[in-house]
Design a protein around this motif. Structure first.
Motif, PDB file in Angstrom:
ATOM      1  N   TYR A  31      12.955 -10.302 -28.783  1.00  0.00           N
ATOM      2  CA  TYR A  31      12.982  -8.534 -27.278  1.00  0.00           C
ATOM      3  C   TYR A  31      13.795  -9.078 -25.784  1.00  0.00           C
ATOM      4  O   TYR A  31      14.117 -10.278 -25.518  1.00  0.00           O
ATOM      5  N   ARG A  32      14.762  -8.265 -25.231  1.00  0.00           N
ATOM      6  CA  ARG A  32      14.939  -8.122 -23.833  1.00  0.00           C
ATOM      7  C   ARG A  32      14.604  -7.988 -23.236  1.00  0.00           C
ATOM      8  O   ARG A  32      13.187  -6.396 -23.334  1.00  0.00           O
ATOM      9  N   PHE A  33      13.991  -8.573 -21.850  1.00  0.00           N
ATOM     10  CA  PHE A  33      13.290  -8.639 -20.295  1.00  0.00           C
ATOM     11  C   PHE A  33      13.568  -8.287 -19.205  1.00  0.00           C
ATOM     12  O   PHE A  33      14.460  -9.108 -18.786  1.00  0.00           O
ATOM     13  N   SER A  34      13.103  -8.107 -18.842  1.00  0.00           N
ATOM     14  CA  SER A  34      13.179  -8.366 -17.001  1.00  0.00           C
ATOM     15  C   SER A  34      12.044  -8.583 -16.956  1.00  0.00           C
ATOM     16  O   SER A  34      11.213  -7.428 -16.468  1.00  0.00           O
ATOM     17  N   THR A  35      11.743  -9.940 -15.836  1.00  0.00           N
ATOM     18  CA  THR A  35      10.491  -9.676 -15.129  1.00  0.00           C
ATOM     19  C   THR A  35      10.600  -9.196 -13.512  1.00  0.00           C
ATOM     20  O   THR A  35       8.914  -8.792 -12.953  1.00  0.00           O
TER      21      THR A  35
ATOM     22  N   VAL B 223       1.367 -20.328 -20.537  1.00  0.00           N
ATOM     23  CA  VAL B 223       2.629 -20.560 -19.147  1.00  0.00           C
ATOM     24  C   VAL B 223       3.205 -20.004 -18.637  1.00  0.00           C
ATOM     25  O   VAL B 223       2.987 -18.181 -19.796  1.00  0.00           O
ATOM     26  N   MET B 224       3.338 -19.266 -17.387  1.00  0.00           N
ATOM     27  CA  MET B 224       3.654 -17.976 -16.621  1.00  0.00           C
ATOM     28  C   MET B 224       4.858 -18.265 -15.928  1.00  0.00           C
ATOM     29  O   MET B 224       5.327 -19.677 -15.670  1.00  0.00           O
ATOM     30  N   ALA B 225       5.921 -17.423 -16.161  1.00  0.00           N
ATOM     31  CA  ALA B 225       7.026 -17.870 -14.829  1.00  0.00           C
ATOM     32  C   ALA B 225       7.259 -16.755 -14.031  1.00  0.00           C
ATOM     33  O   ALA B 225       7.008 -15.324 -14.122  1.00  0.00           O
ATOM     34  N   LYS B 226       7.620 -16.740 -13.190  1.00  0.00           N
ATOM     35  CA  LYS B 226       8.298 -15.244 -12.040  1.00  0.00           C
ATOM     36  C   LYS B 226       9.361 -16.225 -11.331  1.00  0.00           C
ATOM     37  O   LYS B 226       9.503 -17.082 -10.523  1.00  0.00           O
ATOM     38  N   ILE B 227      10.540 -15.049 -11.573  1.00  0.00           N
ATOM     39  CA  ILE B 227      12.019 -15.229 -10.593  1.00  0.00           C
ATOM     40  C   ILE B 227      11.564 -14.307  -9.049  1.00  0.00           C
ATOM     41  O   ILE B 227      10.919 -12.872  -9.604  1.00  0.00           O
ATOM     42  N   ARG B 228      12.195 -14.871  -8.637  1.00  0.00           N
ATOM     43  CA  ARG B 228      12.085 -14.297  -7.016  1.00  0.00           C
ATOM     44  C   ARG B 228      13.463 -13.892  -7.455  1.00  0.00           C
ATOM     45  O   ARG B 228      13.986 -14.726  -6.910  1.00  0.00           O
ATOM     46  N   VAL B 229      13.939 -12.724  -6.879  1.00  0.00           N
ATOM     47  CA  VAL B 229      15.033 -11.967  -6.743  1.00  0.00           C
ATOM     48  C   VAL B 229      14.954 -11.139  -5.789  1.00  0.00           C
ATOM     49  O   VAL B 229      14.453 -10.672  -5.511  1.00  0.00           O
TER      50      VAL B 229
END
Length: 214
Positions: A152-156, A208-214
């Motif tokens: 799967y491809r995604f964007s946070t 587990v979690m990830a958050k990318i600040r863009v």
């Protein structure tokens, strides 16, 4: 950024070994692939992650041929490789899950289970998949000679990606997961989710979690 969860199958030998082997092999493969990236060719997170998954699957199978005590061991594996932009790729086999959480919560992956197939055929509601008595009967996992992951491809975006084993799903509804994820400060979200799930779940729980600040 690499995130991954693996969950050894209950009722099979050495599930803890299988999950540890899968995670270690995946991590080593992805790290080695990224370390040789020179910028002369396009960076392809999908190819890197799929290759890492297949190396992990091969290693879980190989270990069984080396040690008869490990024959039959199996594990789920759900992993994500996220770029600095927040775009990423998920590879998945089993019933561990990936969710995107922002203003709403979306389940990215689909369980590889007998019960999910029943839901796909319309025999039971989708809402019953994680709580059906046969929910742990999987149709795909690492352990045999061949396993192909879903990709799967995604964007946070401005949200977060959550990976979790089925122990979390057993102990909480999607609504409860979403509520805690939205109201708990990000550094403590996984701890809060596991704490709440333990009140009802009898299974091992990993989140587990990830958050990318863009």
């Amino acid at each position: 950024m690499l995130l991954a969860v693996a969950d050894g199958l209950g009722g099979h030998p050495a599930g803890d070994v299988a999950s540890r082997v899968a995670i270690d092999s995946l991590h080593n493969s992805v790290r080695n692939s990224c370390s040789v990236f020179s910028g002369t060719v396009p960076f392809d997170p999908g190819a890197i992650l799929v290759n890492g998954f297949r190396n992990a699957a091969n290693e879980v199978f190989r270990r069984q041929t080396d040690d008869p005590a490990l024959i039959g061991m199996s594990t789920t594996l759900t992993a994500a490789l996220i770029e600095d932009t927040g775009d990423g790729v998920i590879v998945h086999a089993g019933d561990s899950r990936a969710y995107l959480i922002d203003n709403s919560m979306f389940q990215v992956t689909k369980d590889h289970s007998v019960v999910q197939e029943m839901a796909d055929r319309g025999e039971i509601p989708q809402s019953q998949v994680s709580r059906h008595p046969m929910h742990n009967r999987l149709t795909r996992a690492l352990g045999g000679p061949v396993v192909n992951p879903d990709v799967y491809r995604f964007s946070t975006g401005s949200g977060a990606l959550l990976l979790c084993t089925d122990g979390l799903i057993e102990g909480m509804t999607d609504e409860e997961i979403f509520d805690i994820s939205r109201t708990t400060p990000f550094p403590r979200t996984c701890q809060a989710l596991v704490h709440e799930a333990k009140k009802k779940s009898r299974d091992n729980i990993t989140a587990v979690m990830a958050k990318i600040r863009v």
